[in-house]
Every structure is written in structure tokens, then in C-alpha cells.
Design a protein around this motif. Structure first.
Motif, PDB file in Angstrom:
ATOM      1  N   CYS A 208      11.645 -27.602 -13.733  1.00  0.00           N
ATOM      2  CA  CYS A 208      10.319 -27.460 -14.329  1.00  0.00           C
ATOM      3  C   CYS A 208       9.671 -26.203 -13.775  1.00  0.00           C
ATOM      4  O   CYS A 208       9.716 -25.951 -12.565  1.00  0.00           O
ATOM      5  N   GLU A 209       9.058 -25.412 -14.643  1.00  0.00           N
ATOM      6  CA  GLU A 209       8.405 -24.175 -14.201  1.00  0.00           C
ATOM      7  C   GLU A 209       7.107 -24.432 -13.463  1.00  0.00           C
ATOM      8  O   GLU A 209       6.569 -23.533 -12.827  1.00  0.00           O
ATOM      9  N   VAL A 210       6.594 -25.673 -13.490  1.00  0.00           N
ATOM     10  CA  VAL A 210       5.345 -26.009 -12.810  1.00  0.00           C
ATOM     11  C   VAL A 210       5.624 -26.687 -11.464  1.00  0.00           C
ATOM     12  O   VAL A 210       5.174 -26.230 -10.426  1.00  0.00           O
ATOM     13  N   CYS A 211       6.392 -27.792 -11.475  1.00  0.00           N
ATOM     14  CA  CYS A 211       6.611 -28.568 -10.246  1.00  0.00           C
ATOM     15  C   CYS A 211       7.979 -28.335  -9.594  1.00  0.00           C
ATOM     16  O   CYS A 211       8.251 -28.863  -8.518  1.00  0.00           O
ATOM     17  N   CYS A 212       8.849 -27.583 -10.255  1.00  0.00           N
ATOM     18  CA  CYS A 212      10.189 -27.220  -9.740  1.00  0.00           C
ATOM     19  C   CYS A 212      11.147 -28.397  -9.610  1.00  0.00           C
ATOM     20  O   CYS A 212      12.202 -28.254  -8.981  1.00  0.00           O
ATOM     21  N   GLN A 213      10.829 -29.539 -10.175  1.00  0.00           N
ATOM     22  CA  GLN A 213      11.726 -30.690 -10.135  1.00  0.00           C
ATOM     23  C   GLN A 213      12.796 -30.533 -11.222  1.00  0.00           C
ATOM     24  O   GLN A 213      12.526 -29.994 -12.302  1.00  0.00           O
TER      25      GLN A 213
ATOM     26  N   LEU B 284       4.251 -34.163 -15.856  1.00  0.00           N
ATOM     27  CA  LEU B 284       3.578 -34.315 -17.150  1.00  0.00           C
ATOM     28  C   LEU B 284       2.872 -33.046 -17.629  1.00  0.00           C
ATOM     29  O   LEU B 284       2.033 -33.091 -18.526  1.00  0.00           O
ATOM     30  N   ALA B 285       3.232 -31.909 -17.054  1.00  0.00           N
ATOM     31  CA  ALA B 285       2.667 -30.635 -17.494  1.00  0.00           C
ATOM     32  C   ALA B 285       3.338 -30.196 -18.796  1.00  0.00           C
ATOM     33  O   ALA B 285       4.536 -30.422 -18.993  1.00  0.00           O
ATOM     34  N   PRO B 286       2.583 -29.575 -19.687  1.00  0.00           N
ATOM     35  CA  PRO B 286       3.201 -29.012 -20.887  1.00  0.00           C
ATOM     36  C   PRO B 286       3.978 -27.749 -20.504  1.00  0.00           C
ATOM     37  O   PRO B 286       3.445 -26.866 -19.820  1.00  0.00           O
ATOM     38  N   ILE B 287       5.248 -27.703 -20.864  1.00  0.00           N
ATOM     39  CA  ILE B 287       6.099 -26.553 -20.556  1.00  0.00           C
ATOM     40  C   ILE B 287       6.901 -26.184 -21.806  1.00  0.00           C
ATOM     41  O   ILE B 287       6.900 -26.910 -22.790  1.00  0.00           O
ATOM     42  N   SER B 288       7.584 -25.068 -21.729  1.00  0.00           N
ATOM     43  CA  SER B 288       8.441 -24.654 -22.836  1.00  0.00           C
ATOM     44  C   SER B 288       9.677 -23.979 -22.271  1.00  0.00           C
ATOM     45  O   SER B 288       9.690 -23.535 -21.119  1.00  0.00           O
ATOM     46  N   MET B 289      10.701 -23.920 -23.099  1.00  0.00           N
ATOM     47  CA  MET B 289      11.903 -23.191 -22.731  1.00  0.00           C
ATOM     48  C   MET B 289      12.546 -22.645 -23.991  1.00  0.00           C
ATOM     49  O   MET B 289      12.300 -23.134 -25.089  1.00  0.00           O
TER      50      MET B 289
ATOM     51  N   GLU C 214      11.841 -21.195 -29.136  1.00  0.00           N
ATOM     52  CA  GLU C 214      11.054 -21.711 -28.024  1.00  0.00           C
ATOM     53  C   GLU C 214      10.695 -23.156 -28.347  1.00  0.00           C
ATOM     54  O   GLU C 214      10.200 -23.450 -29.439  1.00  0.00           O
ATOM     55  N   HIS C 215      10.969 -24.060 -27.400  1.00  0.00           N
ATOM     56  CA  HIS C 215      10.687 -25.485 -27.607  1.00  0.00           C
ATOM     57  C   HIS C 215       9.691 -25.950 -26.547  1.00  0.00           C
ATOM     58  O   HIS C 215       9.890 -25.735 -25.353  1.00  0.00           O
ATOM     59  N   HIS C 216       8.600 -26.578 -26.984  1.00  0.00           N
ATOM     60  CA  HIS C 216       7.554 -27.082 -26.096  1.00  0.00           C
ATOM     61  C   HIS C 216       7.748 -28.583 -25.890  1.00  0.00           C
ATOM     62  O   HIS C 216       8.053 -29.309 -26.836  1.00  0.00           O
ATOM     63  N   PHE C 217       7.565 -29.030 -24.638  1.00  0.00           N
ATOM     64  CA  PHE C 217       7.679 -30.446 -24.318  1.00  0.00           C
ATOM     65  C   PHE C 217       6.915 -30.724 -23.029  1.00  0.00           C
ATOM     66  O   PHE C 217       6.350 -29.818 -22.429  1.00  0.00           O
TER      67      PHE C 217
END
Length: 62
Positions: free
Chosen positions: A34-39, A14-19, A5-8
């Protein structure tokens, strides 16, 4: 398959996400939303064994 799992930070919102990254094949380049903004984000990484040696996340030019 070796995965980590990598966080960035999303380059759009600018939300903290991981994949989860599959380190069994290096290098890898693909587009992930992006799991937050879907971009869309250009993901590129290189790995050696179970270590990520390079990682970049850049916005997809639309």
C-alpha cells in the motif's frame, strides 16, 4: 502494453489508493505494498481486452 489506472481501497488502512495494471496478460496475481500504510496486499485481477472483469485486493496473512 495495455495499461489502466485502477482505484480501490486498501484492505489494511482503508485509504483510497490506485495502481497501474497491465491488462496485456490475464489473469495476474502478485503482492503490492500500500502506498499509504506500506502493508502488503494480495492483488488478483482478470481482464478481457481493455476491461477489468474481476479485481480483488486482500491483506497478506503474516
Amino acid at each position: 502494453m495495455l495499461t489502466v489506472e485502477h482505484h480501490f481501497t486498501c484492505p489494511h488502512c482503508l485509504a483510497p489508493i490506485s495502481m497501474i495494471l497491465d491488462l496485456s496478460v490475464s489473469p495476474q496475481k502478485y503482492i503490492e505494498d500500500c502506498e499509504v500504510c506500506c502493508q502488503p496486499i494480495n492483488i488478483y485481477f482478470e481482464s478481457e481486452g481493455d476491461n477489468i472483469t474481476y479485481f480483488s485486493s486482500n491483506p497478506v496473512e503474516q
